[in-house]
Structure formats: C-alpha cells, structure tokens
Design an enzyme around this catalytic site. Structure first.
Site, mmCIF file in Angstrom:
data_model
loop_
_atom_site.group_PDB
_atom_site.id
_atom_site.type_symbol
_atom_site.label_atom_id
_atom_site.label_comp_id
_atom_site.label_asym_id
_atom_site.label_seq_id
_atom_site.Cartn_x
_atom_site.Cartn_y
_atom_site.Cartn_z
ATOM 1 N N ARG A 40 -31.430 54.722 87.344
ATOM 2 C CA ARG A 40 -30.814 56.018 87.630
ATOM 3 C C ARG A 40 -31.610 57.120 86.984
ATOM 4 O O ARG A 40 -31.195 57.723 86.012
ATOM 5 C CB ARG A 40 -29.387 55.969 87.181
ATOM 6 C CG ARG A 40 -28.722 55.094 88.224
ATOM 7 C CD ARG A 40 -27.358 54.986 88.185
ATOM 8 N NE ARG A 40 -26.904 54.878 89.577
ATOM 9 C CZ ARG A 40 -25.659 54.787 89.879
ATOM 10 N NH1 ARG A 40 -24.760 54.851 88.961
ATOM 11 N NH2 ARG A 40 -25.307 54.666 91.121
ATOM 12 N N GLN A 80 -33.558 58.998 92.745
ATOM 13 C CA GLN A 80 -32.252 59.370 93.318
ATOM 14 C C GLN A 80 -32.183 59.133 94.829
ATOM 15 O O GLN A 80 -31.178 58.639 95.329
ATOM 16 C CB GLN A 80 -31.957 60.836 93.032
ATOM 17 C CG GLN A 80 -30.816 60.982 92.052
ATOM 18 C CD GLN A 80 -30.674 62.385 91.508
ATOM 19 O OE1 GLN A 80 -31.467 63.271 91.797
ATOM 20 N NE2 GLN A 80 -29.661 62.580 90.702
ATOM 21 N N ASP A 88 -31.429 55.470 95.790
ATOM 22 C CA ASP A 88 -30.300 54.850 95.093
ATOM 23 C C ASP A 88 -29.231 54.373 96.091
ATOM 24 O O ASP A 88 -28.390 55.154 96.537
ATOM 25 C CB ASP A 88 -29.735 55.879 94.110
ATOM 26 C CG ASP A 88 -28.699 55.291 93.177
ATOM 27 O OD1 ASP A 88 -28.061 54.286 93.548
ATOM 28 O OD2 ASP A 88 -28.527 55.837 92.086
ATOM 29 N N SER A 144 -25.475 54.736 95.061
ATOM 30 C CA SER A 144 -24.912 56.074 95.253
ATOM 31 C C SER A 144 -24.614 56.339 96.714
ATOM 32 O O SER A 144 -23.530 56.821 97.051
ATOM 33 C CB SER A 144 -25.883 57.153 94.760
ATOM 34 O OG SER A 144 -25.964 57.129 93.372
ATOM 35 N N TYR A 167 -23.663 54.910 83.134
ATOM 36 C CA TYR A 167 -22.763 53.761 83.236
ATOM 37 C C TYR A 167 -21.816 53.662 82.041
ATOM 38 O O TYR A 167 -22.155 54.047 80.925
ATOM 39 C CB TYR A 167 -23.569 52.461 83.328
ATOM 40 C CG TYR A 167 -24.261 52.281 84.645
ATOM 41 C CD1 TYR A 167 -23.525 52.181 85.823
ATOM 42 C CD2 TYR A 167 -25.645 52.202 84.717
ATOM 43 C CE1 TYR A 167 -24.160 52.006 87.034
ATOM 44 C CE2 TYR A 167 -26.295 52.023 85.934
ATOM 45 C CZ TYR A 167 -25.539 51.926 87.086
ATOM 46 O OH TYR A 167 -26.155 51.752 88.289
HETATM 47 P P1 NAD Z 1 -19.883 52.835 88.476
HETATM 48 O O1 NAD Z 1 -19.710 52.451 89.903
HETATM 49 O O2 NAD Z 1 -20.639 51.913 87.596
HETATM 50 O O3 NAD Z 1 -18.447 53.062 87.830
HETATM 51 C C1 NAD Z 1 -17.518 53.940 88.414
HETATM 52 C C2 NAD Z 1 -16.867 54.779 87.341
HETATM 53 O O4 NAD Z 1 -15.913 53.999 86.608
HETATM 54 C C3 NAD Z 1 -17.819 55.348 86.285
HETATM 55 O O5 NAD Z 1 -17.703 56.756 86.262
HETATM 56 C C4 NAD Z 1 -17.355 54.715 84.990
HETATM 57 O O6 NAD Z 1 -17.526 55.560 83.865
HETATM 58 C C5 NAD Z 1 -15.891 54.462 85.288
HETATM 59 N N1 NAD Z 1 -15.251 53.496 84.396
HETATM 60 C C6 NAD Z 1 -15.743 52.329 83.901
HETATM 61 N N2 NAD Z 1 -14.832 51.720 83.103
HETATM 62 C C7 NAD Z 1 -13.733 52.508 83.122
HETATM 63 C C8 NAD Z 1 -12.446 52.414 82.503
HETATM 64 N N3 NAD Z 1 -12.145 51.401 81.703
HETATM 65 N N4 NAD Z 1 -11.557 53.401 82.732
HETATM 66 C C9 NAD Z 1 -11.854 54.442 83.534
HETATM 67 N N5 NAD Z 1 -13.048 54.592 84.158
HETATM 68 C C10 NAD Z 1 -13.972 53.641 83.945
HETATM 69 O O7 NAD Z 1 -20.529 54.268 88.377
HETATM 70 P P2 NAD Z 1 -21.392 55.032 89.480
HETATM 71 O O8 NAD Z 1 -20.524 55.624 90.491
HETATM 72 O O9 NAD Z 1 -22.436 54.101 89.963
HETATM 73 O O10 NAD Z 1 -22.125 56.198 88.686
HETATM 74 C C11 NAD Z 1 -21.838 56.630 87.397
HETATM 75 C C12 NAD Z 1 -22.652 57.905 87.094
HETATM 76 O O11 NAD Z 1 -24.067 57.637 87.163
HETATM 77 C C13 NAD Z 1 -22.455 59.058 88.062
HETATM 78 O O12 NAD Z 1 -21.336 59.800 87.808
HETATM 79 C C14 NAD Z 1 -23.729 59.851 87.875
HETATM 80 O O13 NAD Z 1 -23.567 60.810 86.855
HETATM 81 C C15 NAD Z 1 -24.724 58.843 87.439
HETATM 82 N N6 NAD Z 1 -25.726 58.652 88.505
HETATM 83 C C16 NAD Z 1 -27.004 59.076 88.302
HETATM 84 C C17 NAD Z 1 -27.950 58.895 89.296
HETATM 85 C C18 NAD Z 1 -29.375 59.335 89.111
HETATM 86 O O14 NAD Z 1 -29.661 60.126 88.252
HETATM 87 N N7 NAD Z 1 -30.306 58.807 89.910
HETATM 88 C C19 NAD Z 1 -27.598 58.275 90.484
HETATM 89 C C20 NAD Z 1 -26.282 57.866 90.652
HETATM 90 C C21 NAD Z 1 -25.353 58.052 89.661
#
Ligand code: NAD
Length: 376
Positions: free
Chosen positions: A121, A126, A129, A132, A229
C-alpha cells in the site's frame, strides 16, 4: 511475449482478468493476447469482442501454451493449468494464507506466482491495488443488498399518510469498503454512524457526513496503522469496544461489518447477545464472512435469520457486479504490467529488488520466496 487470460472456474466467479480495453492496451505495448473461450461471459463480454480487440480465442491448454504470463481472477492450482511451462508467471488473486498447498504447488511446478492481494500500500502501487478496487464495489453492493432485504425505506419520507423515519445504518470497519458503504448509505438517505480501531478514520467518517462512534477509554491504533492495516486488539480494548457496540447497536436498523486483520481470522464484533437487542427486521451484512466473519451466526454464501434479524453472508460481493469489477481489476493488472514493461525487449521484466515485486511474488525457482508466507 504471450499473455494468457483464463476463464474463471471458481464457484460463482463471474469476473474476468482482462477486458477488450486492457487487451488493446497490452497489445499496444507489444504483447500477444490469448483469451480462453467464454472468459468474459459473466461480465457480458463475448469472445468476438476480445477478437475485435486483437486477441486470439482458444481453449485453456491453447491459451497457456507458449504464454509467459497467465492471468486470472481466482487463479486455479497447478492442476487447472494444463501444460504450463516452468518459469511462467501467474498473476491473480491467490488468497495465499488460506491456500498454502496451492502455493506450494506453484513452487513445485517452478512457476512465478504473483498474488495481487499482496500489493504493497504505497502511493506508486495505488493504481494496481486490487483489494481497493474490489472492496470499493463490495462496500457499495453491501448497502444495496441490505436495502433489498430491509422491509422499510432508507430515506425519511413525509407523505400525506404520515412520516416514515430514516433508516439507521452502522458501519463497522472503515477501510475502503466501509468508506464506500458510508457514502452509499448516505446517498440513499440513511442516518449513518461508523466505527474503526484506527484513529485516522474518525475524520474520514465525519467528512462523509456520518457520526463517528469510537472507544475512548482505551487507546486504539494511532493514525492509519501500519500500511493502513489494523492488528489484533488487546483484551481490554475488545471489552471496551463490546460495551460501546452493545449500547449503540440496539438502535440500528442496518449493520454492515467489514473488519479484517491481514493474515488472521476476522475479529468478532457482533455477538448473539447483541443481535437479541436489535429490532426484528433489522439486517446485518457481514463482508468479512469468508475470513471467519465479524458477526456471530453469519455463514458464507447464506442469508440466515436469528432472533428476527437477517444476517447476509454473500461471498464475493464484487464478483456480483462482474462488469464493473472486471473493468477495475483488469486495469489494476494492466497498470502492474505497464509499470514493469521492458519497452525494448517487449516483455514483462520484474526487478527482484523492487518493493512491489517483493510484495507480490510468492514463488520462484522452485521455492516459496515470500517472507510473510515463510514466516507463516
Ligand atoms: P481492511 O480490509 O484490512 O480492513 C477493513 C477495516 O476494518 C480497516 O479500516 C480496519 O482498521 C478495520 N478493523 C480491523 N479490525 C477492527 C476491529 N476490531 N474493529 C473495528 N474495525 C476494525 O482494510 P482496507 O479497506 O484494505 O484498507 C485500510 C486502509 O488502508 C484504508 O483506509 C486506506 O487508508 C489504506 N489504503 C492505502 C492504499 C495505498 O496507499 N495504496 C490503498 C488502499 C488502502
């Protein structure tokens, strides 16, 4: 360089790893494209559309023969890749932690397995990904599924016969899917609240016009968390979160859970006791159902009713919007190939020390080479 595109054979998988648009772009780079017959059917793309874009269409063995790169969505194990030559690159979604045997099979066959879910990430990656691009659609579809199962309306309606109140929607886990779920539920006119363990999400929730519901007495994860994460939380945090959810969930009509922890089972966020406090007719959608589930009683691929509450556990939500999901997924793959395309040699050349390559490469030279898999 020949690139093969597989027809998906996993259950209920309607997506495809290339569209006529990306076929054209790959051919423009100098690649030769071979698409397995019927590959696009689930996404409303006919064999003829691929041929018109410049690809050849053949059976599976035919497309794999002579290919240096084989692309899929849910890539099959070696048994499903007849005649594949040693050294061939295979790119797709491999769920490496759940499929250790299959990954070992790729290593034993001398393949270079590239798991797109492991894309780091970082800003440069991006556009590649896949988690995403697919989670975004899954977040949208979760709200649509909930609205369909809910016997009431989402928006407040003032009619001559009286007022209908707006649905209350609670989103648990505000990553990519959760953010899209908030936005979609808001567009439908619901009153939306959301929670996460990463403090950076609070501002994101509020900027979408939803209410942030956060544990305050125990510290969560500062900022974005490592690589965006979450990690497993302490018992103290879990207890505080359970108390917070118990006081909030009884007033909710729709709950959408999306919480995941990479490489671990999904955290349990909604218990049987909490379900009992919800109004009959309420709907939960568990997006984490295939990783163990956030909601007690949720079952992969099923809709179950417990204490009058519907719990939706559809698998592969993005795959249920196959045309859009394929178009985004195939662009992710194109962007990956384009970033490492050797323009002179007209081949895909993956530098061993590049952060993206290190991130996605699971096997090479007959061995599993990925650090996270070796550690597991
Ligand atoms: P994910 O699918 O791994 O998890 C979904 C969400 O669940 C996350 O926000 C996590 O914090 C939350 N979570 C985990 N345990 C939890 C709990 N016990 N209670 C409540 N919530 C909980 O996450 P995702 O959707 O793949 O992405 C997370 C973050 O990564 C995004 O918000 C973004 O900021 C970042 N991201 C960055 C890039 C990049 O820079 N290339 C790309 C995609 C996402």
């Amino acid at each position: 360089m020949k690139i093969a595109v597989l027809r998906e054979t996993a259950e209920a998988e309607h997506r495809v790893a290339a569209t006529p648009e990306t076929v054209k772009k790959l051919i423009a780079l100098g690649a030769e494209l071979a698409v397995e017959s019927g590959a696009g059917a689930g996404a409303n793309i006919a064999d003829g559309d691929y041929e018109a874009a410049g690809a050849t269409v053949a059976d599976r063995a035919g497309v794999i023969s002579g290919a240096s790169l084989v692309m899929g969505v849910q890539v099959p194990g070696v048994d499903g890749l007849p005649g594949i030559a040693k050294g061939t690159m295979v790119a797709g979604m491999m769920m490496p932690f759940a499929n250790a045997e299959r990954i070992k099979g790729y290593a034993d066959a001398g393949l270079v397995a590239l798991s797109m879910e492991f894309m780091p990430r970082i800003t440069r990656a991006q556009s590649m990904d896949v988690l995403s691009s697919q989670s975004n659609l899954a977040g949208y579809k979760a709200v649509i599924d909930a609205a369909e199962a809910y016997g009431r309306a989402f928006p407040m309606m003032m009619t001559a016969a009286g007022t209908i109140s707006a649905a209350r929607v609670f989103i648990m886990g505000v990553g990519v899917a959760g953010l899209q779920a908030i936005a979609t539920a808001r567009r439908l006119g619901a009153l939306v609240s959301a929670t996460d363990v990463r403090s950076a999400t609070k501002e994101q929730i509020e900027s979408l016009g939803a209410k942030a519901i956060f544990v305050t007495e125990v510290k969560g994860i500062e900022g974005e968390g490592a690589g965006g994460y979450a990690t497993e939380m302490s018992d103290e945090y879990k207890a505080a979160q359970a108390a917070l959810v118990s006081s909030h969930i009884a007033k909710q009509d729709i709950v959408i859970t999306t919480a995941l922890i990479p490489g671990r089972p999904a955290p349990r966020l909604v218990s049987d006791a909490q379900l009992r406090t919800m109004r009959p007719g309420s709907v939960l959608v568990d997006l984490a159902v295939e990783s163990g589930g956030n909601v007690e009683h949720s079952r992969p691929g099923e809709v179950v009713e417990v204490h009058g509450v519907k719990i939706i556990g559809h698998k592969n939500l993005a795959g249920r919007m196959a045309a859009d999901a394929s178009s985004l997924y195939s662009r992710n793959l194109f962007n990956f190939i384009n970033a490492f395309w050797d323009k002179e040699g007209k081949t895909l050349s993956l530098p061993a020390d590049d952060e993206i390559v290190v991130g996605v490469k699971l096997t090479e030279g007959g061995a599993v080479v990925h650090e996270r898999l070796k550690a597991a």
